[in-house]
Structures are given as structure tokens and as C-alpha cells.
Design a protein around this motif. Structure first.
Motif, PDB file in Angstrom:
ATOM      1  N   ASP B  32       0.812  -1.200   0.000  1.00 33.51           N
ATOM      2  CA  ASP B  32       0.000   0.000   0.000  1.00 33.51           C
ATOM      3  C   ASP B  32       0.858   1.269   0.000  1.00 33.51           C
ATOM      4  O   ASP B  32       0.562   2.232  -0.707  1.00 33.51           O
ATOM      5  CB  ASP B  32      -0.902  -0.040   1.244  1.00 33.51           C
ATOM      6  N   SER B  91      -9.304   7.548   7.627  1.00 39.00           N
ATOM      7  CA  SER B  91      -9.266   6.089   7.786  1.00 39.00           C
ATOM      8  C   SER B  91     -10.620   5.424   7.587  1.00 39.00           C
ATOM      9  O   SER B  91     -10.677   4.250   7.239  1.00 39.00           O
ATOM     10  CB  SER B  91      -8.763   5.709   9.180  1.00 39.00           C
ATOM     11  N   TYR B  94     -11.314   3.711   4.432  1.00 40.73           N
ATOM     12  CA  TYR B  94     -10.246   2.824   4.002  1.00 40.73           C
ATOM     13  C   TYR B  94     -10.772   1.511   3.417  1.00 40.73           C
ATOM     14  O   TYR B  94     -10.205   0.956   2.485  1.00 40.73           O
ATOM     15  CB  TYR B  94      -9.331   2.539   5.195  1.00 40.73           C
ATOM     16  N   ARG B 124      -3.061  -3.930   6.833  1.00 40.74           N
ATOM     17  CA  ARG B 124      -3.881  -2.845   6.276  1.00 40.74           C
ATOM     18  C   ARG B 124      -4.023  -1.716   7.277  1.00 40.74           C
ATOM     19  O   ARG B 124      -3.954  -0.541   6.925  1.00 40.74           O
ATOM     20  CB  ARG B 124      -5.245  -3.371   5.860  1.00 40.74           C
ATOM     21  N   SER B 127      -0.869   0.293   7.212  1.00 37.72           N
ATOM     22  CA  SER B 127      -0.686   1.193   6.072  1.00 37.72           C
ATOM     23  C   SER B 127      -1.559   2.430   6.242  1.00 37.72           C
ATOM     24  O   SER B 127      -1.197   3.521   5.808  1.00 37.72           O
ATOM     25  CB  SER B 127      -0.971   0.472   4.763  1.00 37.72           C
ATOM     26  N   SER B 128      -2.689   2.263   6.907  1.00 39.98           N
ATOM     27  CA  SER B 128      -3.530   3.431   7.174  1.00 39.98           C
ATOM     28  C   SER B 128      -2.814   4.396   8.121  1.00 39.98           C
ATOM     29  O   SER B 128      -2.917   5.620   7.975  1.00 39.98           O
ATOM     30  CB  SER B 128      -4.858   2.975   7.780  1.00 39.98           C
ATOM     31  N   THR B 129      -2.048   3.852   9.067  1.00 38.34           N
ATOM     32  CA  THR B 129      -1.352   4.743  10.007  1.00 38.34           C
ATOM     33  C   THR B 129      -0.286   5.567   9.284  1.00 38.34           C
ATOM     34  O   THR B 129      -0.017   6.696   9.683  1.00 38.34           O
ATOM     35  CB  THR B 129      -0.662   3.967  11.156  1.00 38.34           C
ATOM     36  N   ARG B 131      -0.529   6.879   6.307  1.00 36.66           N
ATOM     37  CA  ARG B 131      -1.231   8.038   5.758  1.00 36.66           C
ATOM     38  C   ARG B 131      -1.559   9.043   6.857  1.00 36.66           C
ATOM     39  O   ARG B 131      -1.421  10.258   6.676  1.00 36.66           O
ATOM     40  CB  ARG B 131      -2.534   7.594   5.097  1.00 36.66           C
ATOM     41  N   SER B 132      -2.012   8.530   7.986  1.00 32.11           N
ATOM     42  CA  SER B 132      -2.402   9.436   9.068  1.00 32.11           C
ATOM     43  C   SER B 132      -1.209  10.199   9.623  1.00 32.11           C
ATOM     44  O   SER B 132      -1.335  11.356  10.013  1.00 32.11           O
ATOM     45  CB  SER B 132      -3.090   8.647  10.181  1.00 32.11           C
ATOM     46  N   SER B 168      -5.938   5.696  13.973  1.00 28.08           N
ATOM     47  CA  SER B 168      -5.997   5.366  12.559  1.00 28.08           C
ATOM     48  C   SER B 168      -6.269   3.875  12.358  1.00 28.08           C
ATOM     49  O   SER B 168      -7.113   3.484  11.550  1.00 28.08           O
ATOM     50  CB  SER B 168      -4.672   5.758  11.897  1.00 28.08           C
ATOM     51  N   ALA B 172      -9.603   2.388  10.579  1.00 26.97           N
ATOM     52  CA  ALA B 172      -9.375   1.617   9.359  1.00 26.97           C
ATOM     53  C   ALA B 172      -9.894   0.190   9.531  1.00 26.97           C
ATOM     54  O   ALA B 172     -10.529  -0.369   8.633  1.00 26.97           O
ATOM     55  CB  ALA B 172      -7.892   1.601   9.007  1.00 26.97           C
TER      56      ALA B 172
END
Ligand SMILES: Nc1ncnc2c1ncn2[C@@H]1O[C@H](COP(=O)(O)OP(=O)(O)OP(=O)(O)O)[C@@H](O)[C@H]1O
Ligand SMILES: [Mg+2]
Lengths: 285, 273
Positions: B32, B91, B94, B124, B127-129, B131-132, B168, B172
Motif C-alpha cells: 500500500d 481512515s 479505508y 492494512r 498502512s492506514s497509520t 497516511r495518518s 488510525s 481503518a
């Protein structure tokens, strides 16, 4: 023989039985229902180790559903199967370790490069770093993708994507490889390139290959045995040459299917399923 | 059979498993993050919302002094809330990427691999963290420019990073669960839109709990966003105070995350069925 020697060790009994068992895949009354619809209906068969087995049938016959059960993606409603020596219901993790799978859809990630797709797969399968690099390089070379390895997959042709996907599914040297319509939507040249890779895999790594197709020529050329699926049931199984010979000197596999079901592979299939295939095809093209 | 061979599996199980697990989790996140590097446009579009909130809402409400926030300037009070809000909004949708990847057949590939389902879900979340954390940097820069007095010592900063990552991962994972249940993009978007605003407004993000009617305070106490905001408020700005206590905030976030991960792990394979 670098086929996950340490990993197989904890289940050494199974590995031994898997190594000596002549069958790579055995299905026992596999059944899957979706509500009222029985997509796969009490299907039993066996696939010999090191052979190429073709599952044929019109759109909506249940081919993908059957493959999803064998690859542990979909739990059966009834029945079970043994794949690579492991029971799909009781030992799904072990099954996943010894199989490779290329879905009917284009599953390579278009937003990543070819190399990155392979890298992610190698890591998912826990291939150690030193080995990883070597295997990825070899896979790219084998599939003739070295020159485009650092390009985004969204710029690949359909044939290149299919070859990449097969490379991805082979990185961990599975003993059984499942290919769901590997050449759907490919032009003749790309199709021949994929056929050649499939034959090479069997010859060089003794991989058992379980594939589905609508393409009679493909089945005729590649498969040691074929089985016909019709509305979820297995209607006929055998060696292509024998099946055709049973009907007459000029008979094709399509004639064989027509004879055993009263329907042509090309004509069967609900509208919805045909549309689905067309969508897939468009995405490949 | 040699004793060496008998010993090896045991060693492999004890040492090999956690390493494999970590490697598989990071592989999911890495895929990601690499996509984000190829196409970082999303990072920029995500910047718009926090900019609007801080610049317009924050500035205006600081002036009118409509919301009592003690000695804390209103802008200082709301900055942690806006950070939490941008984490939430970033998130909560997501899961749509999971539906999208399911439609493309990419999820199948992860599910037939021997990676444990927990590694797939955790990857997953991780990977959201990433972005955050990018959004966190933006909010810090923006707040600094607006004169918010930020605490920049290592300790509080580490706490802020931890709270952002936990929040996050929570939203997510929640979003992944929703995706596995509704399975279609249209229904998912509907649910996302219905949920985000209540989550945001039924929290202490832009006004203190003490200002809420009793029933709303109850709802807010069950809202994980409140604990994230509370932790951030205690850690991020000079003079900021946590209402529940930082320890309670983190305990609550860990508990919710563990619960959500357990559910998501169970539901994840259903996305392709
Ligand atoms: N998840 C699902 N939910 C409900 N019905 C399904 C689901 N998956 C498949 N089906 C139905 O089960 C039947 C068999 O589908 P399947 O995809 O296995 O066929 P197929 O032989 O692979 O066809 P094709 O050649 O078009 O790929 C079809 O009627 C299909 O609509
Ligand atoms: Mg199919």
C-alpha cells in the motif's frame, strides 16, 4: 528440491504421505450452494501428481466456484477435498503453503510495478531475503519480463499480466498450481506464450496443474485429462484423445460435450455469466 | 530419525513464526505504501479538510469565544480535535479500497497465501497509520503557523504519534469490517457517510464534554474518537489537559483495537465469498 524443507517439517507425516500419494488433488462430493442455487453439485475426481488437468464447461457451470473451494477461498457446503496431501477444511493453512493460484480476474496490482508485485508475494510466502532476490530475478527471466520489471503493471498488455501472475504464483514453488482461465481474452501469440510457460512448469518443476478453460484447442493441447462440468455436475472425465475417439475420427472436444449434455459449450451459460466473462475479457484486452 | 530433525520444527515454530508474521504484516502495508509513493495525489487532497477547519472554523470561533475552554485558547483546544478528525476521515473510508481490490481479484491473492488472516488485517491497519502520520505532520506545521503552542519534546511527541497510529488503525479496521459486511461500494459509501459525522460530533473534538447534554456525554464516552482526542489534548498542546487520564485513553484505544482486529480477522475471508 528447495521446496520449503523446514516449513514442511512440523507436519512431516503429512509431507511424507503427500510425497508418496499418487494424487495431487482428490475431491470427495464437493458441493457449494448459494441460496437456492447449487453452483457445484457433489463433484468427485482425482488429479495425478505432475499432470495437467483441465476443467471444462460453459459460463456459469461452476468452474471458478470449484477452484475457489480447492484453494480454500470458499468453504464447501458439503464434501471435502485433499490438496497436496492436506484436507481443505481441516488444514487450510497447510494447503495454502503448497498451492499457487491465478484467479480468473487479473489479480496483479496495476498500481505497482512488476517487480513490486513479485516482491510482495515473496514476502507473503516468507521467502528469506537472500533467496527472494534470486527467485524474483529467475521468475522475471523465465517469463521474459526483465525489461518491463520496473514499469507499472497498468501499462502491461494482457499477456504480460498473465505471465506476471503465473510467475507470482510460482515463487514459492507450489506443488499444485490452479489456473482459472489462464488465457481468456488473450490474442493468439500471447496465448501460445502462456501455453509454453505452463508446459515448461510441468516439465521443469513437475508442478501439477489444475486449469479451467472454455477453449477446446487449449484443453486438447495441454491437458493430460479433462473433465466436463455442466450446471455444477461432473458429466464426463477422461483423456482427450480417448473421449474424441469414442465419438468418431473427426470428433472434437466440443462434440464430446455436446454429445454428453445435449448442449454446446459455446451456447450454454446464462446471459449474466456471459456478461461477466466479457467484462473480464475487456479488462484483459 | 535423528534428534536434530526432531528439534528443528520446535525452533522454527518458536522463532520462525513471529518473524514470518511480522514480515507478512509489513508486506501488506508495504504494498500500500509503495502505491502511495507511485501516486501521492491522495495525500494532497487529504490536506484540504484540516486546513479548512483550522483556518476558518478555528479562527472564527477563537474570535467569538462561544465555547468555554478554560485558560486554553479555543484554537489550541481544537487543534488536537482537528488532528483526530483528519485521522478519522482519512481512515473511515479505508475499507473501500478492500472492496475495490476484491473486484480486481487482488484480495484473492492475499487470501490464498499462507499469511495468517490477522497479519492481512493488521497490515492494512498499519498502512492506514502511514497516511495518518503524513496528515499529522501537516496539522503540526499548520498549527505552528497559526501560533498554536505545540509541545515538541520527544516524550509528548511520541505519545501523539502513538495516539494517531492507534486511532488510525481503529477506524481503518472498523472500516474493513464494514466493507466485509456490506461488500458493495455503493452501500459502503452510504454507511461511511452516515457514520462519520455522528462519530465526529458525538465526541469532544471541537467542544468540551462539559458542554454536552447528559445523554450525549454518554454516547461520547462510548466513542473511541473521544479517547483519541482526549489523549491528544493532554499531549499535544501546552496547557492542554486530558479529562479521562492518558492511561485510560490508551487502555481504551488498545481494547477497542484488539476487539476490532478479532472481528475483522474473522470476517476478512468473507469479502471474497
Ligand atoms: N458469490 C456468489 N454468490 C452467488 N452466486 C454465485 C457466487 N459465485 C458464483 N455464483 C453463481 O454460481 C454459478 C457458477 O459460477 P462460477 O463462477 O463458478 O462459473 P464458471 O464456470 O466459473 O463460469 P465462467 O466460465 O463464466 O467463469 C453461477 O451461476 C454464478 O452466478
Ligand atoms: Mg469462472
Amino acid at each position: 528440491m528447495d521446496r520449503h524443507t523446514e516449513k514442511a517439517a512440523p507436519q512431516s507425516e503429512h509431507t511424507e504421505s503427500a510425497a508418496t500419494a499418487p494424487q495431487a488433488v482428490q475431491a470427495f462430493g464437493l458441493t457449494r450452494r448459494f441460496g437456492q442455487l447449487t453452483a457445484v453439485d457433489h463433484v468427485s475426481f482425482a488429479v495425478a501428481r505432475g499432470s495437467i488437468f483441465g476443467l471444462l464447461g460453459p459460463n456459469g457451470a461452476g468452474k471458478s466456484t470449484l477452484i475457489k473451494m480447492l484453494t480454500t477461498l470458499l468453504p464447501p457446503s458439503e464434501g471435502t477435498a485433499v490438496v497436496g496431501g492436506f484436507d481443505i477444511a481441516r488444514e487450510p493453512e497447510s494447503v495454502r503453503r503448497v498451492i499457487g493460484y491465478v484467479s480468473q480476474m487479473l489479480s496483479a496490482d496495476g498500481e505497482l510495478t512488476g517487480y513490486e508485485n513479485l516482491l510482495v508475494s515473496a514476502k507473503l510466502y516468507g521467502i528469506p531475503r537472500a533467496e527472494r532476490r534470486r527467485r524474483i530475478a529467475r521468475a522475471l527471466e523465465f517469463m521474459e519480463l526483465q525489461d518491463v520489471a520496473s514499469r507499472l503493471v497498468s501499462h502491461y498488455s494482457g499477456g504480460m499480466i498473465r505471465r506476471l501472475e503465473i510467475a507470482q504464483s510460482m515463487l514459492h514453488r507450489p506443488s499444485v498450481l490452479f489456473l482459472d482461465e489462464p488465457t481468456v481474452g488473450l490474442d493468439p501469440a500471447a496465448k501460445h506464450a502462456v501455453w509454453k510457460r505452463i508446459q515448461d512448469l510441468r516439465e521443469q518443476l513437475q508442478t501439477t496443474i489444475f486449469m479451467t478453460t472454455h477453449d477446446m484447442e487449449e484443453a486438447d493441447r495441454l491437458c493430460d485429462r479433462v473433465a466436463f462440468l455442466h450446471r455444477g455436475s461432473l458429466v464426463l472425465e477422461g483423456v482427450p484423445r480417448d473421449l474424441k475417439a469414442g465419438l468418431g475420427p473427426q470428433a472434437s472436444l466440443d462434440d464430446v460435450f455436446l454429445h454428453s449434455t445435449g448442449a454446446s459449450i459455446a451456447e450454454e451459460g446464462a446471459l449474466r455469466d456471459v456478461i461477466r466473462t466479457r467484462i473480464t475479457t475487456r479488462r484483459v484486452g | 530419525m535423528s534428534s536434530e530433525r526432531e528439534l528443528r520444527p520446535v525452533v522454527w515454530v518458536e522463532i520462525g513464526k513471529p518473524i514470518d508474521f511480522a514480515r507478512q504484516t509489513f508486506a501488506v502495508a508495504e504494498a500500500d505504501v509503495r502505491k502511495l509513493i507511485h501516486d501521492p495525489v491522495e495525500l494532497f487532497t487529504r490536506m484540504v479538510q484540516p486546513i479548512l477547519w483550522l483556518l476558518i472554523f478555528g479562527e472564527v470561533f477563537s474570535r467569538v469565544r462561544a465555547i468555554p475552554t478554560g485558560e486554553l485558547r479555543y484554537l489550541d483546544f481544537m487543534t488536537p480535535g482537528i488532528l483526530a478528525q483528519s485521522v478519522l476521515f482519512g481512515s473511515i473510508f479505508y475499507g473501500i479500497s478492500l472492496i475495490w481490490e476484491r473486484d480486481l481479484g487482488i484480495v484473492n491473492k492475499f487470501l490464498v497465501s499462507p499469511a495468517p488472516r490477522l497479519a492481512l488485517v493488521l497490515g492494512r491497519g498499519l498502512s492506514s497509520t502511514v497516511r495518518s502520520l503524513c496528515q499529522m505532520v501537516l496539522v503540526f506545521v499548520l498549527a505552528g503557523l497559526l501560533g498554536v503552542r505545540l509541545r515538541l519534546a520527544i516524550g509528548p511527541l511520541a505519545g501523539v504519534i502513538a495516539a494517531v497510529m492507534l486511532g488510525s488503525a481503529i477506524f481503518a479496521t472498523f472500516s474493513l469490517i464494514a466493507a466485509c459486511i456490506v461488500k458493495s461500494r455503493e452501500r459502503f459509501m452510504g454507511i461511511g457517510q452516515v457514520l462519520t459525522m455522528p462519530l465526529f460530533f458525538a465526541s469532544n473534538a471541537i467542544y468540551p464534554l462539559s458542554l454536552m447534554p447528559r445523554w450525549l456525554r454518554g454516547v461520547s464516552a462510548a466513542n473511541p474518537l473521544s479517547y483519541q482526542v482526549d489523549a491528544l489534548r493532554g499531549l499535544m498542546v501546552v496547557g492542554g489537559k486530558s479529562t479521562f487520564g492518558i492511561g485510560v485513553d490508551f487502555a481504551a484505544m488498545f481494547f477497542v483495537l484488539a476487539l476490532l482486529l478479532a472481528v475483522a480477522t474473522k470476517l476478512y475471508p468473507r469479502i471474497v465469498q
